[in-house]
Design an enzyme around this catalytic site. Structure first.
Site, PDB file in Angstrom:
ATOM      1  N   LYS A 128       2.657 -28.518  24.377  1.00 44.14           N
ATOM      2  CA  LYS A 128       2.216 -28.301  22.992  1.00 44.14           C
ATOM      3  C   LYS A 128       1.890 -29.668  22.411  1.00 44.14           C
ATOM      4  O   LYS A 128       2.745 -30.555  22.363  1.00 44.14           O
ATOM      5  CB  LYS A 128       3.335 -27.616  22.188  1.00 44.14           C
ATOM      6  CG  LYS A 128       2.950 -27.394  20.725  1.00 44.14           C
ATOM      7  CD  LYS A 128       3.835 -26.336  20.082  1.00 44.14           C
ATOM      8  CE  LYS A 128       3.589 -26.200  18.586  1.00 44.14           C
ATOM      9  NZ  LYS A 128       2.279 -25.649  18.244  1.00 44.14           N
ATOM     10  N   ASP A 172      -6.096 -23.398   4.388  1.00 46.00           N
ATOM     11  CA  ASP A 172      -6.012 -23.716   5.816  1.00 46.00           C
ATOM     12  C   ASP A 172      -4.701 -24.468   5.972  1.00 46.00           C
ATOM     13  O   ASP A 172      -4.546 -25.573   5.448  1.00 46.00           O
ATOM     14  CB  ASP A 172      -7.184 -24.609   6.241  1.00 46.00           C
ATOM     15  CG  ASP A 172      -7.164 -24.869   7.741  1.00 46.00           C
ATOM     16  OD1 ASP A 172      -6.092 -25.220   8.261  1.00 46.00           O
ATOM     17  OD2 ASP A 172      -8.209 -24.720   8.389  1.00 46.00           O
ATOM     18  N   HIS A 173      -3.752 -23.867   6.689  1.00 47.48           N
ATOM     19  CA  HIS A 173      -2.401 -24.454   6.662  1.00 47.48           C
ATOM     20  C   HIS A 173      -2.351 -25.850   7.287  1.00 47.48           C
ATOM     21  O   HIS A 173      -1.399 -26.591   7.070  1.00 47.48           O
ATOM     22  CB  HIS A 173      -1.360 -23.498   7.266  1.00 47.48           C
ATOM     23  CG  HIS A 173      -1.342 -23.463   8.756  1.00 47.48           C
ATOM     24  ND1 HIS A 173      -2.153 -22.656   9.503  1.00 47.48           N
ATOM     25  CD2 HIS A 173      -0.601 -24.160   9.651  1.00 47.48           C
ATOM     26  CE1 HIS A 173      -1.910 -22.833  10.784  1.00 47.48           C
ATOM     27  NE2 HIS A 173      -0.967 -23.747  10.907  1.00 47.48           N
ATOM     28  N   LYS A 229      -7.069 -17.517   6.071  1.00 48.13           N
ATOM     29  CA  LYS A 229      -8.041 -17.483   7.148  1.00 48.13           C
ATOM     30  C   LYS A 229      -7.841 -16.205   7.953  1.00 48.13           C
ATOM     31  O   LYS A 229      -6.749 -15.630   7.858  1.00 48.13           O
ATOM     32  CB  LYS A 229      -7.937 -18.722   8.031  1.00 48.13           C
ATOM     33  CG  LYS A 229      -6.742 -18.727   8.997  1.00 48.13           C
ATOM     34  CD  LYS A 229      -6.806 -19.856   9.969  1.00 48.13           C
ATOM     35  CE  LYS A 229      -7.440 -19.486  11.270  1.00 48.13           C
ATOM     36  NZ  LYS A 229      -6.548 -18.870  12.262  1.00 48.13           N
ATOM     37  N   HIS A 252      -9.111 -25.123  11.635  1.00 53.79           N
ATOM     38  CA  HIS A 252      -8.127 -26.192  11.852  1.00 53.79           C
ATOM     39  C   HIS A 252      -8.730 -27.457  12.480  1.00 53.79           C
ATOM     40  O   HIS A 252      -8.527 -28.568  11.996  1.00 53.79           O
ATOM     41  CB  HIS A 252      -6.990 -25.698  12.737  1.00 53.79           C
ATOM     42  CG  HIS A 252      -6.311 -24.461  12.210  1.00 53.79           C
ATOM     43  ND1 HIS A 252      -6.183 -24.200  10.872  1.00 53.79           N
ATOM     44  CD2 HIS A 252      -5.714 -23.422  12.845  1.00 53.79           C
ATOM     45  CE1 HIS A 252      -5.540 -23.055  10.707  1.00 53.79           C
ATOM     46  NE2 HIS A 252      -5.248 -22.565  11.888  1.00 53.79           N
ATOM     47  N   LYS A 264      -4.440 -21.672  24.523  1.00 56.53           N
ATOM     48  CA  LYS A 264      -3.113 -21.038  24.522  1.00 56.53           C
ATOM     49  C   LYS A 264      -2.556 -21.052  25.943  1.00 56.53           C
ATOM     50  O   LYS A 264      -3.316 -21.182  26.920  1.00 56.53           O
ATOM     51  CB  LYS A 264      -3.242 -19.586  24.066  1.00 56.53           C
ATOM     52  CG  LYS A 264      -3.784 -19.458  22.640  1.00 56.53           C
ATOM     53  CD  LYS A 264      -2.825 -18.699  21.753  1.00 56.53           C
ATOM     54  CE  LYS A 264      -3.337 -18.538  20.367  1.00 56.53           C
ATOM     55  NZ  LYS A 264      -2.575 -19.282  19.372  1.00 56.53           N
ATOM     56  N   GLU A 300      -1.551 -25.368  22.812  1.00 57.33           N
ATOM     57  CA  GLU A 300      -0.344 -24.595  22.514  1.00 57.33           C
ATOM     58  C   GLU A 300       0.252 -24.038  23.797  1.00 57.33           C
ATOM     59  O   GLU A 300      -0.483 -23.706  24.734  1.00 57.33           O
ATOM     60  CB  GLU A 300      -0.689 -23.429  21.589  1.00 57.33           C
ATOM     61  CG  GLU A 300      -1.247 -23.870  20.257  1.00 57.33           C
ATOM     62  CD  GLU A 300      -1.464 -22.673  19.342  1.00 57.33           C
ATOM     63  OE1 GLU A 300      -0.533 -22.312  18.635  1.00 57.33           O
ATOM     64  OE2 GLU A 300      -2.565 -22.118  19.368  1.00 57.33           O
ATOM     65  N   ASP A 358     -10.682 -18.674  16.160  1.00 53.13           N
ATOM     66  CA  ASP A 358      -9.320 -18.765  15.625  1.00 53.13           C
ATOM     67  C   ASP A 358      -8.980 -20.192  15.191  1.00 53.13           C
ATOM     68  O   ASP A 358      -8.225 -20.388  14.250  1.00 53.13           O
ATOM     69  CB  ASP A 358      -8.341 -18.299  16.723  1.00 53.13           C
ATOM     70  CG  ASP A 358      -6.908 -18.165  16.225  1.00 53.13           C
ATOM     71  OD1 ASP A 358      -6.729 -17.748  15.061  1.00 53.13           O
ATOM     72  OD2 ASP A 358      -5.963 -18.456  17.003  1.00 53.13           O
ATOM     73  N   LYS A 366      -0.038 -30.055   6.316  1.00 55.66           N
ATOM     74  CA  LYS A 366       0.764 -30.909   7.205  1.00 55.66           C
ATOM     75  C   LYS A 366       0.692 -32.356   6.728  1.00 55.66           C
ATOM     76  O   LYS A 366      -0.392 -32.851   6.441  1.00 55.66           O
ATOM     77  CB  LYS A 366       0.244 -30.816   8.650  1.00 55.66           C
ATOM     78  CG  LYS A 366       0.413 -29.434   9.273  1.00 55.66           C
ATOM     79  CD  LYS A 366      -0.179 -29.424  10.682  1.00 55.66           C
ATOM     80  CE  LYS A 366      -0.281 -28.019  11.241  1.00 55.66           C
ATOM     81  NZ  LYS A 366       0.836 -27.596  12.065  1.00 55.66           N
ATOM     82  N   ARG A 423       0.820  -1.210   0.000  1.00 55.33           N
ATOM     83  CA  ARG A 423       0.000   0.000   0.000  1.00 55.33           C
ATOM     84  C   ARG A 423       0.854   1.260   0.000  1.00 55.33           C
ATOM     85  O   ARG A 423       0.525   2.240  -0.630  1.00 55.33           O
ATOM     86  CB  ARG A 423      -0.948  -0.004   1.197  1.00 55.33           C
ATOM     87  CG  ARG A 423      -2.248  -0.713   0.846  1.00 55.33           C
ATOM     88  CD  ARG A 423      -3.270  -0.528   1.890  1.00 55.33           C
ATOM     89  NE  ARG A 423      -2.722  -0.969   3.174  1.00 55.33           N
ATOM     90  CZ  ARG A 423      -3.361  -0.825   4.317  1.00 55.33           C
ATOM     91  NH1 ARG A 423      -4.531  -0.260   4.350  1.00 55.33           N
ATOM     92  NH2 ARG A 423      -2.828  -1.255   5.435  1.00 55.33           N
TER      93      ARG A 423
END
Ligand code: BG6
Length: 500
Positions: A354, A186-187, A157, A249, A349, A225, A244, A191, A50
């Site tokens: 994890k 969606d990452h 996302k 996910h 979180k 996490e 989130d 995987k 931008r």
């Protein structure tokens, strides 16, 4: 999914190129594709920013990012070759004329680079910019597929913030282009272990016959996490753990584990089965949603050597915030395969461990014939598919303890990817970006799946919004989350699998 063919020549146009996502994931993923010879022969990267920035400044900044975030040793010559095709163009949807300018420049570049007019637009921007950018691209005609050239739009996302906004965004995008041109990323689908769920289920004869309500007691999906919210306070405080993580996910994991076998391994069949199973999640009333959920928020604590401050003291988080940083839900799927099999989901979180896993708990053996071993002393039969901390699959079962008497104990059989396959560490975006370039959208979300996901979580969003602070459980950072999450399963005579 990747099959090794070279993609068509194309321009890769990144909106939000100055941001974290482009530097941390997109460019390192393109670099890994270049290193494995999976980028098109004729290729160029256009960064759309931008604020005014020269192509040289952008290239330098991306090179710096690559050196910092690359998942493999950077070969300077290769990195230089990849980034010398970077051009920076200024465009802002608030200034429509800038998109006419973008179009003219892009068309010139396409001729110079002989990319044949194929265009991949990657929206690595905040979600509020998705629709305005797409609208401008549509207005100037950059999205129209013609003369054999393809035009594709990758949307990151979060796709909407609730059912109504996701529907509105879908309808806006579908007015501008055809569904086959839209790649909702969606990452989690990048995987390896997540992609492997389909192979585990459908390429082995022994699992599928028992993959149903007759043999499975319940399924647990966990994405815990250790990290707190960090510098993402402003985004996170208006989002929360549920939005989130869950409709995207966790539902990717749920749909792969619960879908019916597709008749073919192609995008239409796989995505239809995934959408169907999400649509079969029972829509709960607000009352039921409150009963079947727990939400929590962390306060300060210690995780290993790291001191975590109260969520409410995080930069850009409102002092009296009631945003959840932990969510646990019980869902049911209304179809023949899963009737009566609860799905328990949890994510949070600032937790002590994890861990990302799907734990499939099988029913107990109907009768313990061994002397002094009542059925409730048998260990639990779990099949666990995990992506964190290690990628692999494990099976828990009972065995006889060596010795003259019959004593029984639980043991584990473990498969770890890294023991069998030598794979270079990757960002998780390589397969996804490559698939966009070859036009394979099997790993991307279709409009109906996204809407079915929001439909299932909407009662929880409404119920929690209406309850405000009431019912929000505070947990200490570094723990397993609120104790009430244990009660959610205890009501049903069950418990969460112990995480280690
Ligand atoms: C992102 C969320 O989409 O996924 C983050 O916005 C979360 O809050 C992340 O930390 C988790 O991804 P992964 O791959 O680390 O499990």
């Amino acid at each position: 999914m990747a099959n090794g063919q070279k993609p068509d020549p194309c321009s890769f146009i990144i909106f939000g190129v100055t941001g974290d996502l482009a530097h941390r994931l997109v460019i390192p993923a393109l670099y890994n594709l270049a290193a494995t010879n999976l980028l098109p022969e004729k290729f160029c990267i256009v960064g759309v920013a931008r604020k005014g920035m020269s192509s040289t400044e952008l290239t330098d900044s991306l090179m710096k990012g690559l050196r910092q975030f690359a998942t493999r040793k950077v070969d300077e010559a290769l990195a230089k070759r990849l980034l010398e095709c970077v051009t920076c163009i200024e465009a802002d949807p608030k200034d429509p004329s800038s998109f006419d300018h973008l179009k003219a420049q892009l068309e010139r570049l396409e001729v110079a680079r002989t990319t044949g007019g194929n265009r991949l637009f990657y929206l690595a921007t905040p979600p509020g910019a998705f629709a305005p950018i797409a609208r401008e691209l549509g207005r100037v005609g950059l999205l129209k597929e013609q003369d054999g050239a393809w035009r594709r739009l990758v949307v990151e996302k979060p796709f909407g913030t609730d059912l109504a906004s996701a529907k509105a965004l879908n309808s806006e995008l579908q007015k501008l282009m055809d569904e086959h041109q839209i790649y909702r990323i969606d990452h989690y689908l990048g995987k390896e272990t997540v992609q492997n769920i389909l192979v585990l289920r459908f390429a082995n004869g022994m699992f599928e016959p028992i993959w149903n309500r007759n043999h499975i007691d319940h399924i647990q999906i966990t994405v815990d996490e250790k990290l707190g919210v960090g510098h993402r306070g402003s985004f996170y405080d208006s989002t929360g753990a549920l939005r989130d993580m869950v409709p995207n996910h966790l539902f990717q994991l749920l749909s792969l584990v619960a879908m019916e076998p597709p008749i073919r391994f192609d995008a239409h069949s796989v995505r239809s089965e995934k959408a169907d199973v999400l649509a079969a999640i029972q829509t709960q009333s607000e009352q039921e949603a409150l009963h079947n959920s727990v939400r929590g928020q962390y306060r300060g604590g210690r995780i290993g050597d790291t001191e975590i401050e109260d969520y409410r003291k995080t930069e850009d988080v409102k002092a009296g915030s009631t945003t959840e940083t932990y969510a646990a839900l019980k869902l049911t799927i209304d179809n023949w395969r899963w009737a009566g099999v609860p799905f328990y989901l949890r994510t949070g979180k600032a937790l002590g461990i994890k861990r990302t896993e799907i734990a499939i708990k099988f029913k107990q053996a109907p009768f313990a014939m061994f002397r002094d071993t009542p059925i409730d002393r048998l260990s639990q039969n779990y099949l666990v598919i995990s992506t964190e901390p290690t990628e692999g699959i494990e099976l828990q079962f009972n065995t006889k303890v060596p010795g003259p008497s019959i004593n029984i104990d639980g043991v584990e059989m473990k498969f770890r990817y890294k023991d069998y396959f030598k794979a270079e560490p990757a960002t998780g975006y390589e397969t996804l970006i490559y698939d966009c370039m070859i036009g394979d959208n099997i790993l991307f979300q279709r409009a109906d799946s996204v809407e079915a996901g929001w439909q299932a979580v909407q009662p929880f969003l409404n119920a929690w919004h209406n309850a405000g602070a009431k019912g929000l459980k505070i947990y200490d950072a570094g723990t397993e989350g609120p104790e009430e999450a244990d009660e959610l399963l205890a009501h049903d005579g069950r418990s969460w699998r112990k995480l280690t």
